[in-house]
Design an enzyme around this catalytic site. Sequence first.
Site, mmCIF file in Angstrom:
data_model
loop_
_atom_site.group_PDB
_atom_site.id
_atom_site.type_symbol
_atom_site.label_atom_id
_atom_site.label_comp_id
_atom_site.label_asym_id
_atom_site.label_seq_id
_atom_site.Cartn_x
_atom_site.Cartn_y
_atom_site.Cartn_z
ATOM 1 N N CYS A 2 40.407 42.009 28.118
ATOM 2 C CA CYS A 2 39.553 41.635 26.990
ATOM 3 C C CYS A 2 39.540 40.113 26.951
ATOM 4 O O CYS A 2 40.240 39.461 27.712
ATOM 5 C CB CYS A 2 40.124 42.134 25.680
ATOM 6 S SG CYS A 2 40.410 43.909 25.654
ATOM 7 N N ARG A 28 34.739 39.533 30.561
ATOM 8 C CA ARG A 28 36.044 40.190 30.460
ATOM 9 C C ARG A 28 35.975 41.496 29.663
ATOM 10 O O ARG A 28 36.938 42.248 29.601
ATOM 11 C CB ARG A 28 37.053 39.265 29.791
ATOM 12 C CG ARG A 28 37.299 37.978 30.538
ATOM 13 C CD ARG A 28 38.296 37.127 29.792
ATOM 14 N NE ARG A 28 39.594 37.762 29.744
ATOM 15 C CZ ARG A 28 40.527 37.662 30.679
ATOM 16 N NH1 ARG A 28 40.303 36.925 31.738
ATOM 17 N NH2 ARG A 28 41.674 38.284 30.557
ATOM 18 N N TRP A 75 37.325 45.223 25.991
ATOM 19 C CA TRP A 75 37.119 46.198 27.067
ATOM 20 C C TRP A 75 38.138 47.284 26.769
ATOM 21 O O TRP A 75 39.330 47.113 26.990
ATOM 22 C CB TRP A 75 37.382 45.551 28.422
ATOM 23 C CG TRP A 75 37.231 46.488 29.576
ATOM 24 C CD1 TRP A 75 38.230 47.187 30.197
ATOM 25 C CD2 TRP A 75 36.027 46.822 30.257
ATOM 26 N NE1 TRP A 75 37.702 47.939 31.218
ATOM 27 C CE2 TRP A 75 36.351 47.731 31.285
ATOM 28 C CE3 TRP A 75 34.690 46.450 30.102
ATOM 29 C CZ2 TRP A 75 35.401 48.261 32.147
ATOM 30 C CZ3 TRP A 75 33.750 46.982 30.972
ATOM 31 C CH2 TRP A 75 34.111 47.869 31.970
ATOM 32 N N ASN A 101 44.910 40.991 24.077
ATOM 33 C CA ASN A 101 44.448 41.412 25.395
ATOM 34 C C ASN A 101 45.660 41.920 26.148
ATOM 35 O O ASN A 101 46.660 41.211 26.253
ATOM 36 C CB ASN A 101 43.821 40.204 26.123
ATOM 37 C CG ASN A 101 43.613 40.465 27.596
ATOM 38 O OD1 ASN A 101 43.353 41.600 27.999
ATOM 39 N ND2 ASN A 101 43.729 39.431 28.398
ATOM 40 N N GLY A 102 45.585 43.154 26.649
ATOM 41 C CA GLY A 102 46.726 43.699 27.384
ATOM 42 C C GLY A 102 46.957 45.145 26.985
ATOM 43 O O GLY A 102 46.104 45.774 26.352
ATOM 44 N N GLU A 479 36.851 53.056 53.773
ATOM 45 C CA GLU A 479 36.643 52.060 52.725
ATOM 46 C C GLU A 479 36.482 50.660 53.324
ATOM 47 O O GLU A 479 35.639 49.879 52.885
ATOM 48 C CB GLU A 479 37.808 52.112 51.722
ATOM 49 C CG GLU A 479 37.745 51.086 50.604
ATOM 50 C CD GLU A 479 36.483 51.140 49.749
ATOM 51 O OE1 GLU A 479 35.710 52.101 49.842
ATOM 52 O OE2 GLU A 479 36.262 50.171 48.987
ATOM 53 N N LYS A 483 33.128 48.310 52.860
ATOM 54 C CA LYS A 483 33.104 46.911 52.388
ATOM 55 C C LYS A 483 32.303 46.048 53.354
ATOM 56 O O LYS A 483 31.451 45.262 52.941
ATOM 57 C CB LYS A 483 34.527 46.331 52.285
ATOM 58 C CG LYS A 483 35.426 46.834 51.184
ATOM 59 C CD LYS A 483 34.917 46.684 49.795
ATOM 60 C CE LYS A 483 34.012 47.794 49.403
ATOM 61 N NZ LYS A 483 34.159 48.623 48.318
ATOM 62 N N GLU A 486 28.460 47.025 53.304
ATOM 63 C CA GLU A 486 27.626 46.746 52.126
ATOM 64 C C GLU A 486 27.424 45.256 51.877
ATOM 65 O O GLU A 486 26.412 44.878 51.306
ATOM 66 C CB GLU A 486 28.125 47.482 50.882
ATOM 67 C CG GLU A 486 29.428 47.021 50.310
ATOM 68 C CD GLU A 486 29.854 47.832 49.080
ATOM 69 O OE1 GLU A 486 29.006 48.310 48.339
ATOM 70 O OE2 GLU A 486 31.077 47.953 48.873
ATOM 71 N N HIS A 502 35.318 62.801 70.133
ATOM 72 C CA HIS A 502 34.323 63.876 70.058
ATOM 73 C C HIS A 502 32.918 63.325 69.847
ATOM 74 O O HIS A 502 32.037 64.039 69.383
ATOM 75 C CB HIS A 502 34.690 64.862 68.937
ATOM 76 C CG HIS A 502 36.014 65.521 69.163
ATOM 77 N ND1 HIS A 502 36.213 66.505 70.099
ATOM 78 C CD2 HIS A 502 37.234 65.291 68.614
ATOM 79 C CE1 HIS A 502 37.478 66.887 70.100
ATOM 80 N NE2 HIS A 502 38.131 66.150 69.204
ATOM 81 N N LYS A 602 25.594 47.694 40.795
ATOM 82 C CA LYS A 602 27.006 47.985 40.504
ATOM 83 C C LYS A 602 27.181 49.438 40.090
ATOM 84 O O LYS A 602 28.130 50.092 40.479
ATOM 85 C CB LYS A 602 27.497 47.041 39.393
ATOM 86 C CG LYS A 602 28.967 47.207 39.031
ATOM 87 C CD LYS A 602 29.867 46.724 40.153
ATOM 88 C CE LYS A 602 31.317 47.066 39.930
ATOM 89 N NZ LYS A 602 32.074 47.076 41.205
#
Length: 607
Positions: A2, A28, A75, A101-102, A479, A483, A486, A502, A602
């Site tokens: 946050c 944030r 957030w 925040n936390g 993955e 990265k 993209e 194969h 996104k």
Amino acid sequence: MCGIFGCILRRGLAAPLIHKGLKRLEYRGYDSVGVATLDGGVLHIRKDAGKIDEVAERLSFDEMPGAVGVGHTRWATHGAPTMVNAHPHVDCGGVVAVVHNGVIENFQELRRELEEGGHRFVSKTDTEVIPHLIEEELKKGAQPREALLRAVRRLRGSYAIAVLFASDPEHIYCARNESPLIIGLSEDGAYCASDIPAMLPYTRMVAWLRNGEAAILSAGGYEIIRISDGSRVDRPLTEISWSLKMAERQGYPHFMLKEIYEQPQSLRNALRLQKTYLDLLAAFLDRGREIFLVAAGTSYHACLAASYMFSKLARLTTYPVIASEFIERYGSSIGIDSVILAVSQSGETYDTLKAVEYARMRAATILGVTNTVGSTLTRVSRAYIVQQSGPEIGVAATKTFTAQLLVLAQLALRLARMRGKISQDEIDEFQEKLLEIPSIVEEVLNRSASRVEELAEKYKDEKLFLFLGRGISSATALEGRLKLLEITYIPSLAYPAGESKHGPISIVEEDVPCIFLCPRGETRRDIVGSIMEMKARGAKIITLCEEGDEEVKELSDDYIEMPKGIPELLSPIPYVVPLQLLAYHIAVKRGLDPDKPRNLAKSVTVP
Ligand code: M6R
């Protein structure tokens, strides 16, 4: 994650500055916002769910009275994004206001204790325990400074807080542990903020609070003290030379790089999950006749890795499925005994939600892992876990992937314990390693960053890459390849290494770079055979191998050494990090913007 902004001015209104400061911290968090100001010993609080400017206009933030105040952009981690859960939070008497925040790990036990002592809670947040703890100390006769210190000494977890006391309009009180907090000073007053950008319009002279420190701000100065014993810390202010753009990214040239480097922290947050939710999800998984792990993109790769964890730790067979294929592939067998564990950073991905809705209509149990409280996924899930990575701005998922893996690993371990499938010693050993993961990732970042950049320079003009791994590393390979694909647009393939002969091997010719994931473990022996196959066809071998693995190093044209002792089941978390960095550096060296890859969004909320 946050955002906090507070200021105490010699003259003028604090609220308009707070509004602007929060706006610069919007990245944030942005699901709700609130401001508290102090005027004539009276606290004024305005807050609501919604975007900063919209709420600020509706509630006339800029007209709030008083030269001192604190604000918060949220957030959500505990409790949905609603007016009641928005910060600031206050004590029973409405004389202490706190923004935070936390994540407070022990908030449930503190809340129970405080409620038994007669305190009334109104929100579902972990934060609300803080004003009540402070109130408790004030009742015992402590002054604000001592009340703050005594209260925060009882908190476990991460926090950056800013506190106003109605009885002390001359000061803002702050404290931090693990969540960032900066203080600043100008001719006009003193400020506190989660991050530099919010500070820059008012001052470039700042000091960073460190873990275990508190600060007391007045319009003309500041004092930093240790939370443990109240002793004074001498810390001069530093001048910030960053531009605003640099500051928003904390000095990193791109959000993607910033987020890659945030991983030790986001992983620490992911270890702070409430155990009751893990148990709840584990219990539902245990009861299911068939378990589907449903997701898209990077989140699907997390599911794929998780299927190995569930199988090896909890002896539970699960089916990882790409969300857009779920209905066609498994739809006809879904029923009341099916469990769908949907994994989605945004909680809003169309394909994932469509699969979930389909299964829900057939009375299946829906479980969720997401980064977004209040998202559609949280609303349609029977139970869900929030991974607490904070907002991710880069389109390429990085910190949210590793956090998803850590959440799923914890879930698999809970399930293993519940099902009694592995020994206590094995559970303890794995648990110990889980806790070390944030530091291991920190070490990987420190050790491999410059090596990866060298490799990016060497391989930046390649036309094709192959990524290969065995077992759980096949998910890491997928993955790493996503990265690269993209953000650099370089065609590339990823396969379980055993499958390469194969078919995929036919595209290998002289000098095609082939990236192998070679953690120590059950697959280590077989991966050597796969390396030999590629080497025999002239491929350039790039390996990620354990420090001291001379055999693999000798077979490699280039290698990145990884720390020793990482269990294979956790290896995707640290091993994906050099691959994220490689993709990032190649993109930058090819003149591309890694934060804004072409054709991508996104969150994909359309069919
Ligand atoms: O928000 P979600 O986790 O549901 O998003 C799923 C994918 O769209 C996402 O992971 C996408 O593949 C990313 N761009 C990967 O970096």
